[in-house]
Design a protein around this motif. Sequence first.
Motif, short mmCIF file in Angstrom:
data_model
loop_
_atom_site.label_atom_id
_atom_site.label_comp_id
_atom_site.label_asym_id
_atom_site.label_seq_id
_atom_site.Cartn_x
_atom_site.Cartn_y
_atom_site.Cartn_z
N GLN A 171 -5.59 -3.41 -2.09
CA GLN A 171 -6.98 -3.76 -1.77
C GLN A 171 -7.06 -5.17 -1.18
O GLN A 171 -7.76 -5.39 -0.19
CB GLN A 171 -7.85 -3.68 -3.02
CG GLN A 171 -8.11 -2.27 -3.49
CD GLN A 171 -8.93 -2.23 -4.76
OE1 GLN A 171 -9.37 -3.25 -5.28
NE2 GLN A 171 -9.13 -1.04 -5.28
N VAL A 172 -6.34 -6.11 -1.77
CA VAL A 172 -6.34 -7.49 -1.28
C VAL A 172 -5.76 -7.55 0.13
O VAL A 172 -6.31 -8.23 1.01
CB VAL A 172 -5.57 -8.41 -2.25
CG1 VAL A 172 -5.30 -9.78 -1.63
CG2 VAL A 172 -6.32 -8.56 -3.55
N GLU A 173 -4.68 -6.86 0.35
CA GLU A 173 -4.06 -6.87 1.68
C GLU A 173 -4.97 -6.25 2.73
O GLU A 173 -5.13 -6.78 3.83
CB GLU A 173 -2.71 -6.15 1.64
CG GLU A 173 -1.85 -6.37 2.85
CD GLU A 173 -1.46 -7.81 3.10
OE1 GLU A 173 -1.36 -8.19 4.28
OE2 GLU A 173 -1.25 -8.57 2.14
N LEU A 174 -5.61 -5.13 2.39
CA LEU A 174 -6.57 -4.52 3.31
C LEU A 174 -7.74 -5.45 3.56
O LEU A 174 -8.21 -5.59 4.71
CB LEU A 174 -7.06 -3.18 2.77
CG LEU A 174 -6.06 -2.03 2.86
CD1 LEU A 174 -6.55 -0.84 2.05
CD2 LEU A 174 -5.82 -1.63 4.30
N LYS A 222 -10.88 6.70 -1.36
CA LYS A 222 -10.18 6.29 -2.59
C LYS A 222 -9.80 4.81 -2.60
O LYS A 222 -8.94 4.40 -3.38
CB LYS A 222 -8.94 7.16 -2.77
CG LYS A 222 -9.29 8.62 -2.97
CD LYS A 222 -8.08 9.44 -3.28
CE LYS A 222 -8.51 10.90 -3.52
NZ LYS A 222 -7.36 11.71 -3.90
N TYR A 223 -10.47 4.01 -1.78
CA TYR A 223 -10.16 2.59 -1.69
C TYR A 223 -10.10 1.93 -3.07
O TYR A 223 -9.18 1.18 -3.37
CB TYR A 223 -11.19 1.88 -0.81
CG TYR A 223 -11.00 0.39 -0.76
CD1 TYR A 223 -10.03 -0.17 0.05
CD2 TYR A 223 -11.78 -0.46 -1.55
CE1 TYR A 223 -9.83 -1.54 0.09
CE2 TYR A 223 -11.59 -1.83 -1.51
CZ TYR A 223 -10.62 -2.36 -0.69
OH TYR A 223 -10.42 -3.72 -0.67
N PHE A 224 -11.06 2.21 -3.93
CA PHE A 224 -11.11 1.57 -5.24
C PHE A 224 -10.10 2.13 -6.23
O PHE A 224 -9.94 1.60 -7.33
CB PHE A 224 -12.53 1.61 -5.81
CG PHE A 224 -13.47 0.74 -5.02
CD1 PHE A 224 -13.39 -0.64 -5.11
CD2 PHE A 224 -14.38 1.29 -4.16
CE1 PHE A 224 -14.23 -1.46 -4.36
CE2 PHE A 224 -15.23 0.49 -3.41
CZ PHE A 224 -15.15 -0.89 -3.51
N CYS A 241 0.78 -1.25 0.00
CA CYS A 241 0.00 0.00 0.00
C CYS A 241 0.80 1.29 0.00
O CYS A 241 0.27 2.34 -0.37
CB CYS A 241 -0.94 0.02 1.21
SG CYS A 241 -2.18 -1.28 1.17
N GLU A 242 2.01 1.24 0.40
CA GLU A 242 2.76 2.49 0.61
C GLU A 242 2.78 3.39 -0.61
O GLU A 242 2.47 4.58 -0.52
CB GLU A 242 4.18 2.19 1.08
CG GLU A 242 4.96 3.43 1.42
CD GLU A 242 6.30 3.12 2.05
OE1 GLU A 242 6.89 4.06 2.60
OE2 GLU A 242 6.75 1.98 2.02
N THR A 243 3.11 2.86 -1.77
CA THR A 243 3.21 3.68 -2.98
C THR A 243 1.87 4.30 -3.35
O THR A 243 1.78 5.49 -3.64
CB THR A 243 3.74 2.84 -4.16
OG1 THR A 243 5.02 2.33 -3.79
CG2 THR A 243 3.86 3.68 -5.41
N ASP A 244 0.81 3.48 -3.32
CA ASP A 244 -0.52 3.98 -3.67
C ASP A 244 -1.00 5.06 -2.71
O ASP A 244 -1.53 6.09 -3.13
CB ASP A 244 -1.55 2.84 -3.67
CG ASP A 244 -1.32 1.84 -4.78
OD1 ASP A 244 -0.80 2.25 -5.84
OD2 ASP A 244 -1.64 0.67 -4.58
N VAL A 245 -0.81 4.81 -1.43
CA VAL A 245 -1.29 5.77 -0.44
C VAL A 245 -0.49 7.05 -0.51
O VAL A 245 -1.04 8.14 -0.39
CB VAL A 245 -1.30 5.15 0.97
CG1 VAL A 245 -1.73 6.16 2.02
CG2 VAL A 245 -2.24 3.95 1.01
#
Length: 82
Positions: free
Chosen positions: A72-75, A63-65, A38-42
């Motif tokens: 998303q899978v990890e969350l 912005k989850y989607f 998630c780090e890069t996306d967030v």
Amino acid sequence: MRVKRSVLACAGVIAGTAALAEDFKLPPEVTPQLRAACETDVRRLCIGKDPTVAKVKRCVLVKYFQLGKKCQVELASLGFGQ
């Protein structure tokens, strides 16, 4: 409860990233897998000027989607959205 914990975990990822401190202690629910996923996306979607945990939490929810599938899978594996 699971959604809150997952959002806090993601916020913790960003708080750690934003702080850029070597000794910043992330919450225990922020696994290396979550951070890697998630780090890069967030950072791209949710880190602006003066990020706060509250701003990042809200951004992740809104912005989850837009987050990558790995994130998303990890969350989801942590109970996000259940």
